[in-house]
Design a protein around this motif. Structure first.
Motif, short mmCIF file in Angstrom:
data_model
loop_
_atom_site.label_atom_id
_atom_site.label_comp_id
_atom_site.label_asym_id
_atom_site.label_seq_id
_atom_site.Cartn_x
_atom_site.Cartn_y
_atom_site.Cartn_z
N ASP A 212 12.38 55.11 -59.48
CA ASP A 212 13.16 56.28 -59.05
C ASP A 212 14.62 56.20 -59.47
N LYS A 213 15.16 54.99 -59.61
CA LYS A 213 16.55 54.84 -60.07
C LYS A 213 16.75 55.40 -61.47
N TYR A 214 15.66 55.51 -62.22
CA TYR A 214 15.76 55.94 -63.61
C TYR A 214 15.31 57.39 -63.82
N LEU A 215 15.05 58.09 -62.72
CA LEU A 215 14.62 59.49 -62.84
C LEU A 215 15.66 60.34 -63.56
N GLU A 216 16.93 60.08 -63.31
CA GLU A 216 17.98 60.89 -63.93
C GLU A 216 18.03 60.73 -65.46
N PHE A 217 17.45 59.65 -65.98
CA PHE A 217 17.46 59.40 -67.42
C PHE A 217 16.19 59.91 -68.10
N GLN A 218 15.27 60.44 -67.29
CA GLN A 218 14.01 60.93 -67.85
C GLN A 218 14.12 62.42 -68.17
N THR A 219 13.43 62.79 -69.21
CA THR A 219 13.34 64.19 -69.57
C THR A 219 11.96 64.70 -69.18
N ARG A 220 11.93 65.73 -68.34
CA ARG A 220 10.66 66.33 -67.92
C ARG A 220 10.34 67.48 -68.86
N LEU A 221 9.13 67.44 -69.43
CA LEU A 221 8.71 68.48 -70.36
C LEU A 221 7.42 69.13 -69.89
N GLU A 222 7.41 70.46 -69.86
CA GLU A 222 6.17 71.22 -69.65
C GLU A 222 5.79 71.75 -71.02
N ILE A 223 4.70 71.23 -71.56
CA ILE A 223 4.39 71.49 -72.97
C ILE A 223 2.96 71.97 -73.15
N PRO A 224 2.72 72.78 -74.19
CA PRO A 224 1.35 73.25 -74.43
C PRO A 224 0.48 72.19 -75.10
N ALA A 225 -0.81 72.48 -75.18
CA ALA A 225 -1.74 71.63 -75.92
C ALA A 225 -1.29 71.56 -77.38
N LYS A 226 -1.65 70.46 -78.01
CA LYS A 226 -1.35 70.20 -79.43
C LYS A 226 0.14 69.99 -79.70
N THR B 17 -0.62 66.00 -77.10
CA THR B 17 -1.28 66.55 -75.92
C THR B 17 -2.57 67.26 -76.32
N ILE B 18 -3.56 67.17 -75.44
CA ILE B 18 -4.82 67.90 -75.64
C ILE B 18 -4.83 69.15 -74.78
N GLU B 19 -4.23 69.04 -73.59
CA GLU B 19 -4.13 70.17 -72.66
C GLU B 19 -2.65 70.50 -72.46
N SER B 20 -2.38 71.65 -71.86
CA SER B 20 -1.03 71.91 -71.38
C SER B 20 -0.69 70.77 -70.44
N SER B 21 0.48 70.18 -70.61
CA SER B 21 0.79 68.95 -69.89
C SER B 21 2.21 68.97 -69.36
N VAL B 22 2.43 68.14 -68.36
CA VAL B 22 3.78 67.84 -67.87
C VAL B 22 3.98 66.35 -68.06
#
Length: 194
Positions: A17-31, A92-97
């Motif tokens: 959790d200390k490193y959450l601020e350094f992570q990039t969250r991506l909502e991305i489509p398949a492929k 990615t194979i599916e839409s993914s987070v």
């Protein structure tokens, strides 16, 4: 791979959790390609939702190596650790987070975790499990027929058959989609009817 402790060892989540601020969250489509074969892996990937595969190009044909799902993490490990071009593409194979954590923070996180009693033993257990899994798959590829490999997949990891498109499963088993259809048809005919 490295951070399976998120679910298995929740007491270590305070470090993650200390490193959450350094992570990039991506909502991305398949492929969506997260790492291209031949590039150097610089991000650790954690899957919150979706399905990801690793594969390599063999004379114009994709050869699927592995599938990853929710609460699993991955990187092209040899590339990530040794700063060399990746042998695999991650897609990615599916839409993914997914969450991406840059290598410098992974290194810092691992350094912090190395101070935790028994963490190195935990890390060795995780790597041992993964190595055992890959060794089992390698032996199966050499010893078993494609039909046996498909039956193993059905019995040991049915979620792959339920969620992954057939052409990726065929690639993973080392057969054509036509051959996989024949295997499935043969197995369906062999089922007892009640």
């Amino acid at each position: 791979m490295l951070f399976h402790f998120k679910t298995q060892f929740p007491e270590l989540n305070v470090f993650w959790d200390k490193y959450l601020e350094f992570q990039t969250r991506l909502e991305i489509p398949a492929k969506t390609v997260l790492l291209e074969e031949g590039k150097i892996s610089q991000q650790y990937i954690f899957i919150e939702k979706g399905c990801v595969r690793t594969f390599f190009n063999n004379n114009g044909n994709d050869k699927t190596v592995q599938f990853f799902f929710e609460n699993e993490g991955l990187a092209s490990l040899e590339s990530f650790v040794n700063n060399i071009p990746s042998q695999f593409t991650i897609e990615t194979i599916e839409s993914s987070v997914v969450y991406l954590l840059p290598k410098q923070y992974v290194t810092q996180l691992l350094h912090e975790l190395s101070q935790v009693p028994d963490f190195m033993q935990l890390l060795l257990q995780i790597f041992s499990r993964r190595l055992t899994h890959y060794t089992k798959e390698l032996v199966s590829f050499i010893r078993d027929t494609p039909e046996e490999r498909y039956q193993n997949l059905l019995s040991e990891r049915p979620h792959i058959v339920q969620r992954v498109p057939q052409h990726y499963i065929a690639s993973y088993l080392g057969v054509s989609t036509v051959h996989l259809s024949r295997i499935k048809s043969k197995l369906a005919k062999g089922k007892p009817h009640f």
